[in-house]
Design a protein around this motif. Structure first.
Motif, PDB file in Angstrom:
ATOM      1  N   THR A  71      44.293 -20.299   1.136  1.00 13.60           N
ATOM      2  CA  THR A  71      43.259 -20.337   0.098  1.00 13.60           C
ATOM      3  C   THR A  71      42.786 -21.762  -0.135  1.00 13.60           C
ATOM      4  OG1 THR A  71      44.157 -18.379  -1.010  1.00 13.60           O
ATOM      5  CG2 THR A  71      42.781 -19.848  -2.327  1.00 13.60           C
ATOM      6  N   LEU A  72      43.726 -22.700  -0.184  1.00 21.75           N
ATOM      7  CA  LEU A  72      43.337 -24.105  -0.356  1.00 21.75           C
ATOM      8  C   LEU A  72      42.399 -24.541   0.758  1.00 21.75           C
ATOM      9  CD1 LEU A  72      45.509 -27.099  -1.404  1.00 21.75           C
ATOM     10  CD2 LEU A  72      44.174 -27.255   0.688  1.00 21.75           C
ATOM     11  N   TYR A  73      42.743 -24.185   2.004  1.00 18.77           N
ATOM     12  CA  TYR A  73      41.928 -24.619   3.143  1.00 18.77           C
ATOM     13  C   TYR A  73      40.562 -23.940   3.178  1.00 18.77           C
ATOM     14  CZ  TYR A  73      45.752 -27.294   5.223  1.00 18.77           C
ATOM     15  OH  TYR A  73      46.729 -28.220   5.466  1.00 18.77           O
ATOM     16  N   GLN A  74      40.401 -22.846   2.467  1.00 22.98           N
ATOM     17  CA  GLN A  74      39.065 -22.246   2.369  1.00 22.98           C
ATOM     18  C   GLN A  74      38.083 -23.211   1.726  1.00 22.98           C
ATOM     19  OE1 GLN A  74      39.009 -18.441   0.399  1.00 22.98           O
ATOM     20  NE2 GLN A  74      40.651 -17.602   1.670  1.00 22.98           N
ATOM     21  N   TYR A  75      38.620 -24.056   0.821  1.00 24.13           N
ATOM     22  CA  TYR A  75      37.757 -24.983   0.089  1.00 24.13           C
ATOM     23  C   TYR A  75      37.885 -26.424   0.590  1.00 24.13           C
ATOM     24  CZ  TYR A  75      37.489 -21.106  -3.212  1.00 24.13           C
ATOM     25  OH  TYR A  75      37.285 -19.876  -3.785  1.00 24.13           O
ATOM     26  N   PHE A  76      39.108 -26.845   0.873  1.00 20.06           N
ATOM     27  CA  PHE A  76      39.360 -28.254   1.176  1.00 20.06           C
ATOM     28  C   PHE A  76      40.066 -28.390   2.530  1.00 20.06           C
ATOM     29  CE2 PHE A  76      39.582 -27.772  -3.482  1.00 20.06           C
ATOM     30  CZ  PHE A  76      38.533 -28.606  -3.851  1.00 20.06           C
ATOM     31  N   PRO A  77      39.401 -28.942   3.527  1.00 21.22           N
ATOM     32  CA  PRO A  77      40.028 -29.070   4.844  1.00 21.22           C
ATOM     33  C   PRO A  77      41.136 -30.115   4.910  1.00 21.22           C
ATOM     34  CG  PRO A  77      37.856 -30.097   4.840  1.00 21.22           C
ATOM     35  CD  PRO A  77      37.996 -29.365   3.532  1.00 21.22           C
ATOM     36  N   THR A  78      41.096 -31.125   4.029  1.00 23.27           N
ATOM     37  CA  THR A  78      42.108 -32.178   4.027  1.00 23.27           C
ATOM     38  C   THR A  78      42.370 -32.643   2.596  1.00 23.27           C
ATOM     39  OG1 THR A  78      40.538 -34.020   4.170  1.00 23.27           O
ATOM     40  CG2 THR A  78      41.262 -33.031   6.257  1.00 23.27           C
ATOM     41  N   LYS A  79      43.464 -33.373   2.422  1.00 17.61           N
ATOM     42  CA  LYS A  79      43.749 -33.921   1.101  1.00 17.61           C
ATOM     43  C   LYS A  79      42.749 -35.023   0.742  1.00 17.61           C
ATOM     44  CE  LYS A  79      47.177 -37.428   2.462  1.00 17.61           C
ATOM     45  NZ  LYS A  79      48.593 -37.858   2.302  1.00 17.61           N
ATOM     46  N   GLU A  80      42.174 -35.688   1.751  1.00 13.89           N
ATOM     47  CA  GLU A  80      41.176 -36.717   1.474  1.00 13.89           C
ATOM     48  C   GLU A  80      39.940 -36.132   0.807  1.00 13.89           C
ATOM     49  OE1 GLU A  80      43.871 -38.250   4.556  1.00 13.89           O
ATOM     50  OE2 GLU A  80      42.715 -36.408   4.419  1.00 13.89           O
ATOM     51  N   VAL A  81      39.576 -34.905   1.198  1.00 14.61           N
ATOM     52  CA  VAL A  81      38.437 -34.232   0.570  1.00 14.61           C
ATOM     53  C   VAL A  81      38.751 -33.926  -0.894  1.00 14.61           C
ATOM     54  CG1 VAL A  81      36.935 -32.213   0.642  1.00 14.61           C
ATOM     55  CG2 VAL A  81      37.691 -33.272   2.771  1.00 14.61           C
ATOM     56  N   ILE A  82      39.999 -33.560  -1.173  1.00 17.41           N
ATOM     57  CA  ILE A  82      40.408 -33.304  -2.556  1.00 17.41           C
ATOM     58  C   ILE A  82      40.317 -34.590  -3.371  1.00 17.41           C
ATOM     59  CG2 ILE A  82      42.335 -32.615  -4.038  1.00 17.41           C
ATOM     60  CD1 ILE A  82      43.241 -30.737  -1.783  1.00 17.41           C
ATOM     61  N   LEU A  83      40.794 -35.699  -2.811  1.00 17.41           N
ATOM     62  CA  LEU A  83      40.703 -36.990  -3.498  1.00 17.41           C
ATOM     63  C   LEU A  83      39.252 -37.351  -3.782  1.00 17.41           C
ATOM     64  CD1 LEU A  83      43.368 -39.012  -1.485  1.00 17.41           C
ATOM     65  CD2 LEU A  83      43.456 -38.553  -3.941  1.00 17.41           C
ATOM     66  N   ALA A  84      38.399 -37.165  -2.801  1.00 19.89           N
ATOM     67  CA  ALA A  84      36.985 -37.502  -2.981  1.00 19.89           C
ATOM     68  C   ALA A  84      36.341 -36.640  -4.060  1.00 19.89           C
ATOM     69  CB  ALA A  84      36.230 -37.343  -1.654  1.00 19.89           C
ATOM     70  N   GLU A  85      36.704 -35.366  -4.093  1.00 26.68           N
ATOM     71  CA  GLU A  85      36.138 -34.460  -5.103  1.00 26.68           C
ATOM     72  C   GLU A  85      36.632 -34.829  -6.501  1.00 26.68           C
ATOM     73  OE1 GLU A  85      33.673 -31.301  -6.339  1.00 26.68           O
ATOM     74  OE2 GLU A  85      33.850 -32.310  -4.385  1.00 26.68           O
ATOM     75  N   LEU A  86      37.904 -35.198  -6.617  1.00 29.66           N
ATOM     76  CA  LEU A  86      38.431 -35.660  -7.908  1.00 29.66           C
ATOM     77  C   LEU A  86      37.711 -36.918  -8.371  1.00 29.66           C
ATOM     78  CD1 LEU A  86      42.309 -35.201  -7.567  1.00 29.66           C
ATOM     79  CD2 LEU A  86      40.840 -34.159  -9.304  1.00 29.66           C
ATOM     80  N   SER A  87      37.506 -37.839  -7.450  1.00 27.51           N
ATOM     81  CA  SER A  87      36.806 -39.079  -7.783  1.00 27.51           C
ATOM     82  C   SER A  87      35.395 -38.785  -8.264  1.00 27.51           C
ATOM     83  CB  SER A  87      36.763 -39.995  -6.560  1.00 27.51           C
ATOM     84  OG  SER A  87      35.953 -41.127  -6.803  1.00 27.51           O
ATOM     85  N   LEU A  88      34.719 -37.883  -7.569  1.00 24.25           N
ATOM     86  CA  LEU A  88      33.352 -37.537  -7.938  1.00 24.25           C
ATOM     87  C   LEU A  88      33.306 -36.936  -9.341  1.00 24.25           C
ATOM     88  CD1 LEU A  88      30.375 -37.239  -7.149  1.00 24.25           C
ATOM     89  CD2 LEU A  88      30.949 -35.037  -6.110  1.00 24.25           C
ATOM     90  N   ARG A  89      34.249 -36.062  -9.650  1.00 23.71           N
ATOM     91  CA  ARG A  89      34.274 -35.437 -10.978  1.00 23.71           C
ATOM     92  C   ARG A  89      34.489 -36.473 -12.078  1.00 23.71           C
ATOM     93  NH1 ARG A  89      36.681 -29.430 -11.589  1.00 23.71           N
ATOM     94  NH2 ARG A  89      35.196 -28.425 -10.201  1.00 23.71           N
ATOM     95  N   MET A  90      35.400 -37.400 -11.846  1.00 19.89           N
ATOM     96  CA  MET A  90      35.661 -38.435 -12.843  1.00 19.89           C
ATOM     97  C   MET A  90      34.429 -39.311 -13.043  1.00 19.89           C
ATOM     98  SD  MET A  90      39.617 -39.675 -12.390  1.00 19.89           S
ATOM     99  CE  MET A  90      39.488 -40.674 -13.883  1.00 19.89           C
ATOM    100  N   ARG A  91      33.749 -39.634 -11.964  1.00 19.68           N
ATOM    101  CA  ARG A  91      32.552 -40.476 -12.063  1.00 19.68           C
ATOM    102  C   ARG A  91      31.425 -39.757 -12.800  1.00 19.68           C
ATOM    103  NH1 ARG A  91      31.818 -44.673  -7.641  1.00 19.68           N
ATOM    104  NH2 ARG A  91      33.911 -45.096  -6.878  1.00 19.68           N
ATOM    105  N   ARG A  92      31.252 -38.464 -12.502  1.00 16.41           N
ATOM    106  CA  ARG A  92      30.232 -37.686 -13.216  1.00 16.41           C
ATOM    107  C   ARG A  92      30.512 -37.671 -14.714  1.00 16.41           C
ATOM    108  NH1 ARG A  92      30.634 -32.401  -9.450  1.00 16.41           N
ATOM    109  NH2 ARG A  92      29.098 -32.859  -7.836  1.00 16.41           N
ATOM    110  N   ASP A  93      31.770 -37.409 -15.047  1.00 15.68           N
ATOM    111  CA  ASP A  93      32.157 -37.327 -16.452  1.00 15.68           C
ATOM    112  C   ASP A  93      31.948 -38.667 -17.155  1.00 15.68           C
ATOM    113  OD1 ASP A  93      33.606 -35.927 -18.711  1.00 15.68           O
ATOM    114  OD2 ASP A  93      34.972 -37.590 -18.371  1.00 15.68           O
ATOM    115  N   LEU A  94      32.341 -39.746 -16.493  1.00 15.65           N
ATOM    116  CA  LEU A  94      32.187 -41.072 -17.084  1.00 15.65           C
ATOM    117  C   LEU A  94      30.718 -41.406 -17.299  1.00 15.65           C
ATOM    118  CD1 LEU A  94      33.583 -43.693 -18.007  1.00 15.65           C
ATOM    119  CD2 LEU A  94      33.358 -44.517 -15.648  1.00 15.65           C
TER     120      LEU A  94
END
Length: 219
Positions: A71-94
């Motif tokens: 299920t995780l791989y359906q959305y995120f092919p690597t942990k780096e993609v997860i890190l990038a998505e987290l970073s993007l969310r924090m930046r949007r919120d800020l």
């Protein structure tokens, strides 16, 4: 556990990863899939906070999120993609919070609006320090989304517009200086184990106002 920024072996391994396109394989279109998507991101955030960047991997994230690795791989092919998505969310919120403060008509005085911006920066680190440090470290070595670069530009433009509206000379450069000064003081206070946010706010305000040569800056 503190994020280890001095781990040379980890840094070398991280820098030599093959960098895939940092986009999720798919984004959720229904509420149920949104819950799963968000659960994966929050699980990764908690791991970063509690164990650090060096212990982040997709198997651990899936287990913490309560989903299968498939299920995780359906959305995120690597942990780096997860890190990038987290970073993007924090930046949007800020960016959204910064924009709201700058546009908020309740803050008529320059000093009041500046205080709110400083508090926002303090809270960003102090509320989730492990996450902020880990993402800041990872961002230096991950290709950023184009949107992330655009968010940084919007932040600089918003800050420059705010300063320009108060007749601050060279608002673009001044905004970068103020941001760097505040961020440096916040980082130093956190590393020193400070917990008094109000005292830190007063010190940062004093430094920034003196830098600006503002009439209300304390002697």
């Amino acid at each position: 556990k503190q994020v280890c920024l001095e781990s040379g072996n980890w840094l070398l391994a991280f820098m030599t990863f093959r960098k895939p396109p940092l986009e999720p394989r798919k984004r959720p279109t229904q509420s149920r899939s949104e819950v799963t998507f968000d659960a994966i991101l929050e699980a990764a955030a908690r791991i970063l906070e509690e164990d650090g960047l060096q212990d982040l991997n997709t198997n651990v994230i899936a287990e913490r999120a309560g989903v299968s690795i498939g299920t995780l791989y359906q959305y995120f092919p690597t942990k780096e993609v997860i890190l990038a998505e987290l970073s993007l969310r924090m930046r949007r919120d800020l960016l959204a919070k910064i924009t709201a403060i700058i546009r908020d008509n309740r803050f008529e005085r320059f000093e009041d609006r500046l205080d709110q911006l400083i508090l926002l920066a303090i809270d960003r680190l102090f509320d989730r320090p492990g996450l902020s440090h880990a993402l800041g470290y990872a961002e230096a070595y991950l290709p950023l989304y184009e949107e992330e670069t655009d968010i940084t530009r919007q932040f600089e433009e918003s800050l420059a517009a705010f300063l320009g509206n108060h007749a601050v000379p060279d608002p673009v450069v001044t905004g970068r200086d103020l941001n760097a000064m505040a961020r440096g003081m916040i980082e130093a206070a956190f590393k020193a184990g400070e917990t008094d946010r109000d005292a830190l706010l007063i010190r940062i305000r004093k430094a920034l106002m003196r830098y600006l040569g503002h009439p209300s800056a304390p002697e």
